[in-house]
Design a protein around this motif. Structure first.
Motif, PDB file in Angstrom:
ATOM      1  N   MET A   1      -3.017   1.318   9.146  1.00  0.00           N
ATOM      2  CA  MET A   1      -3.804   0.455  10.032  1.00  0.00           C
ATOM      3  C   MET A   1      -3.372  -1.001   9.895  1.00  0.00           C
ATOM      4  O   MET A   1      -3.239  -1.719  10.891  1.00  0.00           O
ATOM      5  CB  MET A   1      -5.294   0.597   9.733  1.00  0.00           C
ATOM      6  CG  MET A   1      -5.894   1.915  10.192  1.00  0.00           C
ATOM      7  SD  MET A   1      -7.604   2.169   9.649  1.00  0.00           S
ATOM      8  CE  MET A   1      -8.407   0.732  10.276  1.00  0.00           C
ATOM      9  N   ALA A   2      -3.163  -1.442   8.654  1.00  0.00           N
ATOM     10  CA  ALA A   2      -2.733  -2.820   8.427  1.00  0.00           C
ATOM     11  C   ALA A   2      -1.377  -3.062   9.078  1.00  0.00           C
ATOM     12  O   ALA A   2      -1.171  -4.071   9.759  1.00  0.00           O
ATOM     13  CB  ALA A   2      -2.678  -3.116   6.929  1.00  0.00           C
ATOM     14  N   HIS A   3      -0.468  -2.133   8.872  1.00  0.00           N
ATOM     15  CA  HIS A   3       0.880  -2.274   9.431  1.00  0.00           C
ATOM     16  C   HIS A   3       0.839  -2.308  10.961  1.00  0.00           C
ATOM     17  O   HIS A   3       1.524  -3.122  11.598  1.00  0.00           O
ATOM     18  CB  HIS A   3       1.769  -1.131   8.940  1.00  0.00           C
ATOM     19  CG  HIS A   3       3.170  -1.209   9.412  1.00  0.00           C
ATOM     20  ND1 HIS A   3       4.016  -2.240   9.068  1.00  0.00           N
ATOM     21  CD2 HIS A   3       3.882  -0.403  10.232  1.00  0.00           C
ATOM     22  CE1 HIS A   3       5.172  -2.055   9.647  1.00  0.00           C
ATOM     23  NE2 HIS A   3       5.129  -0.949  10.356  1.00  0.00           N
TER      24      HIS A   3
ATOM     25  N   GLY B   1       0.810  -1.215   0.000  1.00  0.00           N
ATOM     26  CA  GLY B   1       0.000   0.000   0.000  1.00  0.00           C
ATOM     27  C   GLY B   1       0.845   1.266   0.000  1.00  0.00           C
ATOM     28  O   GLY B   1       2.023   1.261   0.355  1.00  0.00           O
ATOM     29  N   ALA B   2       0.219   2.328  -0.419  1.00  0.00           N
ATOM     30  CA  ALA B   2       0.891   3.631  -0.414  1.00  0.00           C
ATOM     31  C   ALA B   2       1.116   4.078   1.027  1.00  0.00           C
ATOM     32  O   ALA B   2       0.258   3.893   1.888  1.00  0.00           O
ATOM     33  CB  ALA B   2       0.042   4.649  -1.165  1.00  0.00           C
ATOM     34  N   ASP B   3       2.252   4.674   1.275  1.00  0.00           N
ATOM     35  CA  ASP B   3       2.613   5.089   2.635  1.00  0.00           C
ATOM     36  C   ASP B   3       1.608   6.062   3.243  1.00  0.00           C
ATOM     37  O   ASP B   3       1.384   6.053   4.447  1.00  0.00           O
ATOM     38  CB  ASP B   3       4.012   5.718   2.654  1.00  0.00           C
ATOM     39  CG  ASP B   3       5.101   4.695   2.412  1.00  0.00           C
ATOM     40  OD1 ASP B   3       4.855   3.495   2.630  1.00  0.00           O
ATOM     41  OD2 ASP B   3       6.206   5.096   2.010  1.00  0.00           O
ATOM     42  N   GLU B   4       1.008   6.908   2.407  1.00  0.00           N
ATOM     43  CA  GLU B   4       0.069   7.899   2.935  1.00  0.00           C
ATOM     44  C   GLU B   4      -1.344   7.351   3.096  1.00  0.00           C
ATOM     45  O   GLU B   4      -2.229   8.026   3.634  1.00  0.00           O
ATOM     46  CB  GLU B   4       0.058   9.145   2.036  1.00  0.00           C
ATOM     47  CG  GLU B   4      -0.451   8.927   0.625  1.00  0.00           C
ATOM     48  CD  GLU B   4       0.599   8.371  -0.336  1.00  0.00           C
ATOM     49  OE1 GLU B   4       0.212   8.059  -1.462  1.00  0.00           O
ATOM     50  OE2 GLU B   4       1.777   8.237   0.031  1.00  0.00           O
ATOM     51  N   ASP B   5      -1.588   6.128   2.655  1.00  0.00           N
ATOM     52  CA  ASP B   5      -2.915   5.513   2.757  1.00  0.00           C
ATOM     53  C   ASP B   5      -3.179   5.114   4.207  1.00  0.00           C
ATOM     54  O   ASP B   5      -2.413   4.353   4.795  1.00  0.00           O
ATOM     55  CB  ASP B   5      -2.975   4.290   1.843  1.00  0.00           C
ATOM     56  CG  ASP B   5      -4.342   3.639   1.797  1.00  0.00           C
ATOM     57  OD1 ASP B   5      -5.255   4.079   2.517  1.00  0.00           O
ATOM     58  OD2 ASP B   5      -4.491   2.673   1.020  1.00  0.00           O
ATOM     59  N   PRO B   6      -4.281   5.604   4.798  1.00  0.00           N
ATOM     60  CA  PRO B   6      -4.582   5.248   6.197  1.00  0.00           C
ATOM     61  C   PRO B   6      -4.785   3.738   6.386  1.00  0.00           C
ATOM     62  O   PRO B   6      -4.466   3.201   7.440  1.00  0.00           O
ATOM     63  CB  PRO B   6      -5.862   6.011   6.527  1.00  0.00           C
ATOM     64  CG  PRO B   6      -6.153   6.891   5.378  1.00  0.00           C
ATOM     65  CD  PRO B   6      -5.240   6.551   4.260  1.00  0.00           C
TER      66      PRO B   6
END
Length: 75
Positions: free
Chosen positions: A41-43, A32-37
């Motif tokens: 959340m997943a991380h 996912g994109a780093d700026e994607d919330p």
């Protein structure tokens, strides 16, 4: 009351479903994109999820050992 084989099978199926969900989250966290919330959340949720999966798998293994011991005593 001791768990039955059927109980343990149900727990194993549930655990397999959770592992599938963790795989999806892991892919989201990695790709996912780093700026994607959702990526954040997943991380952030992965360590707790993996800890719970590990705990559940150990509990199933312990219950299987108890069931095997009980079967040997009843034989």
């Amino acid at each position: 009351m001791p768990k039955t084989i059927s109980d343990l099978q149900l727990e194993a199926v549930h655990l397999a479903g959770m592992i599938g969900g963790a795989e999806v989250l892991s892919e989201q966290a990695m790709d996912g994109a780093d700026e994607d919330p959702l990526t954040a959340m997943a991380h952030n949720s992965l360590p707790a999820i993996f800890e719970d999966l590990r705990r559940r798998s150990y509990a199933i293994a312990d219950d299987l050992e108890k069931l095997e011991k009980q079967e040997r005593q009843n034989a």
